[in-house]
Design a protein around this motif. Structure first.
Motif, PDB file in Angstrom:
ATOM      1  N   SER A 154       0.814  -1.227   0.000  1.00  0.00           N
ATOM      2  CA  SER A 154       0.000   0.000   0.000  1.00  0.00           C
ATOM      3  C   SER A 154       0.842   1.270   0.000  1.00  0.00           C
ATOM      4  O   SER A 154       0.652   2.143  -0.825  1.00  0.00           O
ATOM      5  N   VAL A 155       1.781   1.343   0.955  1.00  0.00           N
ATOM      6  CA  VAL A 155       2.499   2.607   1.130  1.00  0.00           C
ATOM      7  C   VAL A 155       3.529   2.814   0.014  1.00  0.00           C
ATOM      8  O   VAL A 155       3.538   3.834  -0.664  1.00  0.00           O
ATOM      9  N   ARG A 156       4.377   1.818  -0.214  1.00  0.00           N
ATOM     10  CA  ARG A 156       5.436   1.983  -1.196  1.00  0.00           C
ATOM     11  C   ARG A 156       4.911   1.945  -2.631  1.00  0.00           C
ATOM     12  O   ARG A 156       5.205   2.774  -3.445  1.00  0.00           O
ATOM     13  N   TRP A 157       4.143   0.888  -2.941  1.00  0.00           N
ATOM     14  CA  TRP A 157       3.742   0.678  -4.336  1.00  0.00           C
ATOM     15  C   TRP A 157       2.339   1.216  -4.623  1.00  0.00           C
ATOM     16  O   TRP A 157       1.943   1.318  -5.775  1.00  0.00           O
ATOM     17  N   GLY A 158       1.582   1.538  -3.572  1.00  0.00           N
ATOM     18  CA  GLY A 158       0.251   2.118  -3.762  1.00  0.00           C
ATOM     19  C   GLY A 158      -0.704   1.264  -4.580  1.00  0.00           C
ATOM     20  O   GLY A 158      -1.497   1.778  -5.364  1.00  0.00           O
ATOM     21  N   LEU A 159      -0.640  -0.057  -4.420  1.00  0.00           N
ATOM     22  CA  LEU A 159      -1.457  -0.926  -5.274  1.00  0.00           C
ATOM     23  C   LEU A 159      -2.890  -1.070  -4.763  1.00  0.00           C
ATOM     24  O   LEU A 159      -3.839  -1.009  -5.536  1.00  0.00           O
ATOM     25  N   VAL A 160      -3.050  -1.317  -3.468  1.00  0.00           N
ATOM     26  CA  VAL A 160      -4.401  -1.504  -2.910  1.00  0.00           C
ATOM     27  C   VAL A 160      -4.534  -0.672  -1.640  1.00  0.00           C
ATOM     28  O   VAL A 160      -3.535  -0.341  -1.002  1.00  0.00           O
ATOM     29  N   PRO A 161      -5.769  -0.335  -1.254  1.00  0.00           N
ATOM     30  CA  PRO A 161      -5.953   0.441  -0.021  1.00  0.00           C
ATOM     31  C   PRO A 161      -5.488  -0.340   1.206  1.00  0.00           C
ATOM     32  O   PRO A 161      -5.576  -1.567   1.246  1.00  0.00           O
ATOM     33  N   ALA A 162      -4.967   0.372   2.207  1.00  0.00           N
ATOM     34  CA  ALA A 162      -4.401  -0.280   3.389  1.00  0.00           C
ATOM     35  C   ALA A 162      -5.457  -0.626   4.421  1.00  0.00           C
ATOM     36  O   ALA A 162      -5.258  -1.499   5.251  1.00  0.00           O
ATOM     37  N   SER A 163      -6.598   0.074   4.407  1.00  0.00           N
ATOM     38  CA  SER A 163      -7.558  -0.177   5.465  1.00  0.00           C
ATOM     39  C   SER A 163      -8.974   0.110   4.998  1.00  0.00           C
ATOM     40  O   SER A 163      -9.194   0.742   3.958  1.00  0.00           O
ATOM     41  N   GLY A 164      -9.923  -0.363   5.793  1.00  0.00           N
ATOM     42  CA  GLY A 164     -11.331  -0.129   5.503  1.00  0.00           C
ATOM     43  C   GLY A 164     -11.969  -1.294   4.772  1.00  0.00           C
ATOM     44  O   GLY A 164     -11.321  -2.310   4.485  1.00  0.00           O
ATOM     45  N   ARG A 165     -13.270  -1.182   4.509  1.00  0.00           N
ATOM     46  CA  ARG A 165     -13.997  -2.238   3.825  1.00  0.00           C
ATOM     47  C   ARG A 165     -14.879  -1.591   2.769  1.00  0.00           C
ATOM     48  O   ARG A 165     -15.332  -0.480   2.943  1.00  0.00           O
ATOM     49  N   GLY A 166     -15.078  -2.253   1.677  1.00  0.00           N
ATOM     50  CA  GLY A 166     -15.901  -1.677   0.621  1.00  0.00           C
ATOM     51  C   GLY A 166     -15.724  -2.478  -0.647  1.00  0.00           C
ATOM     52  O   GLY A 166     -16.437  -3.441  -0.885  1.00  0.00           O
ATOM     53  N   THR A 167     -14.709  -2.138  -1.419  1.00  0.00           N
ATOM     54  CA  THR A 167     -14.503  -2.851  -2.674  1.00  0.00           C
ATOM     55  C   THR A 167     -13.698  -4.130  -2.437  1.00  0.00           C
ATOM     56  O   THR A 167     -13.207  -4.374  -1.338  1.00  0.00           O
ATOM     57  N   ALA A 168     -13.579  -4.924  -3.507  1.00  0.00           N
ATOM     58  CA  ALA A 168     -12.812  -6.166  -3.407  1.00  0.00           C
ATOM     59  C   ALA A 168     -11.353  -5.870  -3.099  1.00  0.00           C
ATOM     60  O   ALA A 168     -10.688  -6.657  -2.428  1.00  0.00           O
ATOM     61  N   SER A 169     -10.843  -4.719  -3.564  1.00  0.00           N
ATOM     62  CA  SER A 169      -9.428  -4.429  -3.342  1.00  0.00           C
ATOM     63  C   SER A 169      -9.141  -4.171  -1.856  1.00  0.00           C
ATOM     64  O   SER A 169      -8.026  -4.356  -1.402  1.00  0.00           O
ATOM     65  N   HIS A 170     -10.157  -3.783  -1.093  1.00  0.00           N
ATOM     66  CA  HIS A 170      -9.965  -3.628   0.350  1.00  0.00           C
ATOM     67  C   HIS A 170      -9.698  -4.966   1.018  1.00  0.00           C
ATOM     68  O   HIS A 170      -9.086  -5.030   2.069  1.00  0.00           O
ATOM     69  N   MET A 171     -10.216  -6.035   0.412  1.00  0.00           N
ATOM     70  CA  MET A 171     -10.060  -7.348   1.036  1.00  0.00           C
ATOM     71  C   MET A 171      -8.687  -7.941   0.790  1.00  0.00           C
ATOM     72  O   MET A 171      -8.275  -8.856   1.483  1.00  0.00           O
ATOM     73  N   PHE A 172      -7.997  -7.430  -0.226  1.00  0.00           N
ATOM     74  CA  PHE A 172      -6.768  -8.089  -0.678  1.00  0.00           C
ATOM     75  C   PHE A 172      -5.761  -8.295   0.456  1.00  0.00           C
ATOM     76  O   PHE A 172      -5.346  -9.424   0.736  1.00  0.00           O
ATOM     77  N   LEU A 173      -5.391  -7.222   1.134  1.00  0.00           N
ATOM     78  CA  LEU A 173      -4.343  -7.329   2.153  1.00  0.00           C
ATOM     79  C   LEU A 173      -4.747  -8.174   3.366  1.00  0.00           C
ATOM     80  O   LEU A 173      -3.995  -9.075   3.750  1.00  0.00           O
ATOM     81  N   GLU A 180      -8.263  -7.403  12.115  1.00  0.00           N
ATOM     82  CA  GLU A 180      -9.208  -6.311  11.888  1.00  0.00           C
ATOM     83  C   GLU A 180      -8.688  -5.002  12.463  1.00  0.00           C
ATOM     84  O   GLU A 180      -8.940  -3.937  11.922  1.00  0.00           O
ATOM     85  N   THR A 181      -7.942  -5.096  13.577  1.00  0.00           N
ATOM     86  CA  THR A 181      -7.364  -3.886  14.151  1.00  0.00           C
ATOM     87  C   THR A 181      -6.313  -3.293  13.215  1.00  0.00           C
ATOM     88  O   THR A 181      -6.272  -2.090  12.992  1.00  0.00           O
ATOM     89  N   VAL A 182      -5.468  -4.174  12.651  1.00  0.00           N
ATOM     90  CA  VAL A 182      -4.403  -3.688  11.772  1.00  0.00           C
ATOM     91  C   VAL A 182      -4.984  -3.034  10.520  1.00  0.00           C
ATOM     92  O   VAL A 182      -4.541  -1.966  10.104  1.00  0.00           O
ATOM     93  N   PHE A 183      -5.975  -3.683   9.916  1.00  0.00           N
ATOM     94  CA  PHE A 183      -6.485  -3.185   8.638  1.00  0.00           C
ATOM     95  C   PHE A 183      -7.741  -2.336   8.794  1.00  0.00           C
ATOM     96  O   PHE A 183      -8.402  -2.044   7.804  1.00  0.00           O
ATOM     97  N   ALA A 184      -8.079  -1.943  10.026  1.00  0.00           N
ATOM     98  CA  ALA A 184      -9.284  -1.156  10.294  1.00  0.00           C
ATOM     99  C   ALA A 184     -10.495  -1.769   9.593  1.00  0.00           C
ATOM    100  O   ALA A 184     -11.288  -1.085   8.961  1.00  0.00           O
ATOM    101  N   TRP A 185     -10.630  -3.068   9.669  1.00  0.00           N
ATOM    102  CA  TRP A 185     -11.740  -3.792   9.055  1.00  0.00           C
ATOM    103  C   TRP A 185     -12.917  -3.728  10.035  1.00  0.00           C
ATOM    104  O   TRP A 185     -12.789  -4.145  11.183  1.00  0.00           O
ATOM    105  N   PRO A 186     -14.063  -3.209   9.607  1.00  0.00           N
ATOM    106  CA  PRO A 186     -15.144  -2.977  10.566  1.00  0.00           C
ATOM    107  C   PRO A 186     -15.875  -4.255  10.956  1.00  0.00           C
ATOM    108  O   PRO A 186     -17.064  -4.412  10.678  1.00  0.00           O
TER     109      PRO A 186
END
Lengths: 306, 314
Positions: free
Chosen positions: A157-176, A251-257
């Motif tokens: 997320s931070v270096r390569w900016g490929l997928v969002p680091a936290s939260g829930r919504g799209t499929a890309s949020h689930m990746f990490l 869930e704490t790390v990725f702010a997954w609700p």
């Protein structure tokens, strides 16, 4: 008859486990101090404290308190959340789907990768696959899932900016979160499958199966895997439990609700009704999963009567 | 998916000497006839981590852990004159000093709680497996209940209500982790109580407690020590998870898990603040797992991988 009896036995054990946990939670919250003192601002007068105590039923005997607690808990009522002011149970059930989604996705991804790897490593000891499997299982066991999560966030997320680091919504949020949890899961399944297959393939009945001219694939599929399966299913059942409990950290790390994050926040706010409801629901799901695995055994191994 | 050659290598009673070839020239190097580099490295890592935890006050004075906002978020530097510095955290406390002192807390708490869990689990499990009857039923029920609840969830519940002092965290971890020791000890105790030497001791009229402490416990020890090294890794991860979630010991006390959590905010700019303590947890656990696996493989009668033994002779 015997089958029915042992199913009944399993059900009773599961019920006893839930009951024991509820008793533990009750005793801990009542005996570790006055819950009313925790609920009320520290500058409240003694009268206000006494009023709250009688409102919560804390001025009654411990046994009577327990009966009230139990009769409400059976109906799924753990009281209102102190922080949100609404039913703790409803808050928990609202968050449960997000947690189940994460756990299920991680289980599917992790096991889909772990099973072929474990079989390859088991069938071909001392090859590249064997060493890869050993590597994966050592890392899976040793790497705390939250640290793995942080490293994934750092690079992906931070270096390569490929997928969002936290939260829930799209499929890309689930990746990490799914990647972190499934890498963590792969360890034990790969390990058990590898070790069991390597042991089984040295047994006499495998040699006789080979001697009567069965092909390698047939020996592996019909004889070896069938017997390795039972150990793997046990591990998978236990893993689902650990996975659901472990979502607390992920869930704490990725702010997954999800439910896990809710419980952690509730602990920080000393929101005991919410902690109780969250822990009891998570535990009930886990115990149900273990029960299903237990009941699946006889389908895999005829020698085990449920 | 499964070729003939793979099957043959596995099903031969005497395996070919494939591992020696597979590792290539590295395998020829040896330290005192010992070839397993991963095991050696693991032992070295553990000695380093344990040693620096013991000597933390000498290596890094406690004053360097005090807050100093002028010196906050300094980057790591390496120079001949000043030696190695890992920089400072958001409150200006020395990262290196906190890592060393954190090792003391994290390792002391994990080690004590794992020892406590092992002691309780081994005694209860062995007694249950040896004496059977009502005690066994009770202990078995407790083991089953404990194992069907996830370790972290139990620890979290307990930690939520117990006041977070080192003592209470140790009790919480031990209470949440004794069951695996008990399960293993129960199975071993059952096996040992039916063995010839225990029967013989009983026939000679030896007292129960002498049978227990002189015959059963010593024979149980190797298995339990292997289990302990694997379980200790789990306890370290668990302790760091609790501190990470903020329910471990007092947040101002340096612990690896707590440091990982505090460093998370600065991940984009100062990634070492949370990755370095995580690396400490990871390396310690990896080493324990490698050593545990190695010991387990050497002890297993069916293992084809007693490489250390086989190689020593050649």
């Amino acid at each position: 008859m015997q089958r029915g009896q042992s199913i009944l036995h399993r059900l009773l054990t599961a019920a006893a486990t839930i009951w024991a946990l509820s008793l533990l939670v009750f005793l801990l919250t009542r005996l570790s101090g006055d819950p009313a003192a925790l609920l009320i601002p520290s500058d409240a007068s003694p009268e206000e404290l006494a009023q709250l105590r009688s409102q919560l039923g804390l001025d009654q005997g411990l046994l009577r308190q327990y009966m009230v607690y139990l009769s409400q808990a059976v109906r799924g009522n753990f009281g209102d959340s102190l922080r949100y002011g609404t039913s703790a149970m409803r808050l928990v059930l609202e968050r449960l789907p997000a947690t189940m989604q994460l756990a299920a996705a991680a289980a599917v991804v992790g096991w889909t990768a772990a099973v072929p790897l474990g079989i390859l490593a088991g069938a071909r000891p001392n090859t590249v696959w064997d060493r890869l499997a050993r590597f994966v299982s050592l890392f899976g066991q040793s790497m705390p899932v939250y640290w793995l999560g942080i490293i994934l966030i750092l690079f992906i997320s931070v270096r390569w900016g490929l997928v969002p680091a936290s939260g829930r919504g799209t499929a890309s949020h689930m990746f990490l979160p799914v990647l972190a949890l499934s890498l963590n899961l792969m360890g034990s399944v790969t390990r058990v499958l590898r070790v069991q297959l390597q042991d089984i393939l040295q047994q006499d009945y495998i040699r006789s199966a080979r001697a009567k001219g069965l092909s390698g694939t047939m020996v592996l599929g019909k004889h070896a895997l069938k017997n390795a399966g039972i150990g793997v299913v046990t591990v998978m059942g236990l893993q689902l439990g650990v996975l659901l409990g472990g979502t607390v950290v992920t869930e704490t790390v990725f702010a997954w609700p999800g439910l896990g994050r809710l419980v952690v926040q509730a602990i920080q706010f000393r929101d005991f009704p919410l902690v109780q409801a969250g822990v009891m629901v998570l535990a009930a799901v886990i115990i149900a999963v273990n029960l299903v695995t237990d009941l699946l055994y006889p389908l895999l191994d005829r020698r085990v009567g449920v | 998916m499964c070729s003939m050659s793979g099957m043959r290598a596995a099903s031969n009673a005497k395996p070919l000497n494939l591992p020696r070839l597979a590792f290539g020239p590295l395998r020829r190097l040896s330290v005192f006839g010992f070839h397993q580099w991963d095991v050696l490295l693991a032992a070295l890592v553990l000695l380093t981590v344990g040693g620096s935890a013991l000597m933390a006050p000498l290596l890094a004075p406690a004053e360097s852990m005090q807050q100093n906002l002028i010196q906050r978020l300094q980057e790591p530097s390496f120079s001949l004159r000043d030696g190695i510095s890992l920089g400072t955290d958001a409150l200006g406390r020395s990262l290196g000093a906190r890592l060393l002192h954190g090792a003391r807390y994290s390792l002391a708490i994990s080690l004590t709680s794992a020892l406590l869990a092992a002691l309780v689990g081994t005694l209860l499990g062995t007694l249950a497996g040896w004496k059977r009857g009502l005690l066994d039923r009770l202990v078995s029920a407790m083991i089953n209940i404990q194992l069907s609840l996830p370790f972290l969830l139990v620890a979290l519940t307990l930690a939520a209500v117990a006041r977070p002092t080192p003592g209470s965290i140790i009790l919480v971890l031990a209470a949440a982790g004794w069951a695996r020791f008990a399960r293993m000890a129960r199975a071993e105790g059952m096996k040992l109580s039916q063995s010839g030497f225990v029967e013989a001791a009983k026939a000679l009229g030896q007292w129960d407690h002498r049978i227990f402490f002189q015959h059963i416990i010593p024979n149980l020890l190797p298995t339990m020590i292997v289990l302990f090294s694997l379980e200790l890794a789990r306890f370290i991860v668990m302790e760091s998870s609790l501190s990470f979630l903020g329910v471990g010991v007092n947040p101002t006390t340096p612990t690896w898990g707590g440091m990982i959590n505090e460093g998370r905010e600065y991940l984009a700019t100062h990634f070492w603040l949370s990755t370095l303590p995580g690396l400490c947890v990871f390396l310690s656990c990896l080493s324990l797992n490698i050593l545990g696996d190695w010991a387990q493989e050497r002890m297993s009668p069916y293992s084809t991988k007693k490489e250390g033994k086989a190689d020593a002779g050649h």
